[in-house]
Design an enzyme around this catalytic site. Structure first.
Site, short mmCIF file in Angstrom:
data_model
loop_
_atom_site.label_atom_id
_atom_site.label_comp_id
_atom_site.label_asym_id
_atom_site.label_seq_id
_atom_site.Cartn_x
_atom_site.Cartn_y
_atom_site.Cartn_z
N TYR A 118 0.86 -1.19 0.00
CA TYR A 118 0.00 0.00 0.00
C TYR A 118 0.89 1.23 0.00
O TYR A 118 1.90 1.27 0.70
CB TYR A 118 -0.89 0.02 1.24
N GLU A 206 -3.38 7.55 -3.92
CA GLU A 206 -3.44 6.31 -3.16
C GLU A 206 -3.35 5.15 -4.15
O GLU A 206 -4.18 5.02 -5.05
CB GLU A 206 -4.74 6.21 -2.36
#
Length: 396
Positions: A118, A206
């Site tokens: 991530y 993101e």
């Protein structure tokens, strides 16, 4: 302004970020043609069909499917297109899928294991620094990781006056447990991602997941990109990417009218001039037992035209049971605002909910006389507390 995955990936690619290649389509036949083109470009024999909506968690709602043949591409694209996709980030009724991204399969076999990470880039306003937040636990809800395994969430602070340093990119790759070619690829990826964040005036990047392929490439498999609206004047090409079908129709209408509007879940419509006063108004409504239905800032020129536009937008919300107009007359005179409210009321016609008007500042007394003698179903108030109490009384 939010972007779709395919739009975000194209921007990332322009800054040298390696991405999962894909082509967007809006029909099953178009999806098949896109799959053929992707195969020619990348050699992939499997494809990933991904719903394009402004929300995460699409896979959990059935919005991401793997296709192993062109017939499956058509079949799965047909299943996804037109569906109301429900995820943890959509309204209860879900969002209509109008487009799908036909993407290459990047989970191919190879000499080493694949890994998912991530990574996001955003601003820490308290510290006046940019932050790269990352975790070795990619491909899952980062909120769940933060709750259950906070030690697996890392942050790298970047002073915007200095910029991202080489040792910071290496530190990120090290904390993700990488070595060799994958380590080098990750440091390059981090620099490219950060440069993209700065280059397009983003407020959020993101990537979940960032994939280490089995041959040690680092690829952005997904992208969530939010652009700072204040910087859009520098990026006309990005502004043209706006998809108003993904936004609340009332917010789009307010934006077109030049008004700042955010829809909430309450039943008391608010019309205020100034963001700070708007926040205070919503707070006191809540403290008085009411529930604000919106944030609406009509700005410093609260004339009849803007007041009418604001009232019409508020009244489009079927949950509205009352409206509080709270205007401070500094630059604008209160009597002109009062006349604007009266003119707007007469222009709209019969308004089915009570309106409470609180005007303070220049010519506030004259404004109260105008409201009280208008003959309309408009109630005046002196203090903000009086206005909030009156709202509660009339809408309960």
């Amino acid at each position: 302004m939010n972007l779709h995955e395919y739009q975000g990936k194209e921007l990332l690619k322009g800054f040298g970020v390696a991405i999962q290649e894909g082509i967007v389509a809006d029909t099953p036949d178009g999806a098949v043609e896109a799959a053929k083109k992707i195969s020619l470009q990348t050699g992939t024999e499997w494809w990933v069909i991904k719903a394009q909506i402004h929300a995460g968690g699409r896979g959990k709602g059935g919005g991401v499917k793997l296709a192993k043949s062109l017939d499956e591409v058509r079949e799965k694209a047909d299943e996804i297109l037109g569906m109301m996709l429900i995820t943890p980030q959509t309204p209860k009724e879900g969002k209509l899928v109008r487009k799908v991204l036909i993407a290459q399969d990047v989970y191919y076999p190879g000499p080493s294991e694949r890994e998912e990470y991530y990574m996001s880039v955003l601003m820490d306003r308290e510290k006046a620094k940019n932050i790269i937040m990352y975790s070795p636990e990619g491909g899952t809800d980062i909120e769940a990781v933060a709750e259950k395994s906070p030690e697996k969430i890392f942050k790298e602070e970047i002073d915007p006056a200095i910029g991202l340093q080489a040792f910071q990119a290496r530190k990120i790759a090290f904390n993700l447990g990488l070595s060799g070619q994958a380590f080098k690829e990750m440091t390059k990826f981090v620099f490219s991602l950060y440069n993209a964040y700065l280059g397009i005036d983003a407020s959020l990047f993101e990537i979940n997941p960032v994939l280490k392929t089995s041959d040690d490439k680092i690829i952005a498999v997904d992208s969530k990109v939010r652009i700072d609206n204040s910087g859009l004047f520098r990026h006309k090409d990005i502004a043209a990417m706006r998809d108003t079908s993904e936004e609340d129709p009332m917010e789009v209408k307010a934006s077109d009218a030049g008004l700042s509007y955010v829809k909430l879940d309450g039943n008391v419509g608010c019309m205020v001039n100034g963001a700070g006063l708007a926040m205070s108004t919503m707070d006191i409504i809540k403290l008085s037992g009411g529930n604000p239905a919106n944030f609406l800032d009509v700005g410093g020129t609260a004339d009849a035209e803007r007041v009418e536009k604001g009232l019409r937008i508020i009244l489009d919300d079927p949950n509205i049971k009352g409206i509080l107009i709270n205007i401070f007359g500094g630059i604008v005179r209160c009597d002109r605002v009062a006349q604007g409210v009266i003119d707007a009321y007469n222009s709209i016609g019969e308004i089915p909910v009570p309106i409470i008007v609180r005007l303070q500042g220049t010519n506030a007394e004259e404004a109260k006389v105008l409201i009280d003698e208008s003959g309309l179903k408009v109630h005046s108030a002196i203090t903000l507390q009086d206005a909030a109490d009156r709202v509660k009384e009339l809408v309960s």
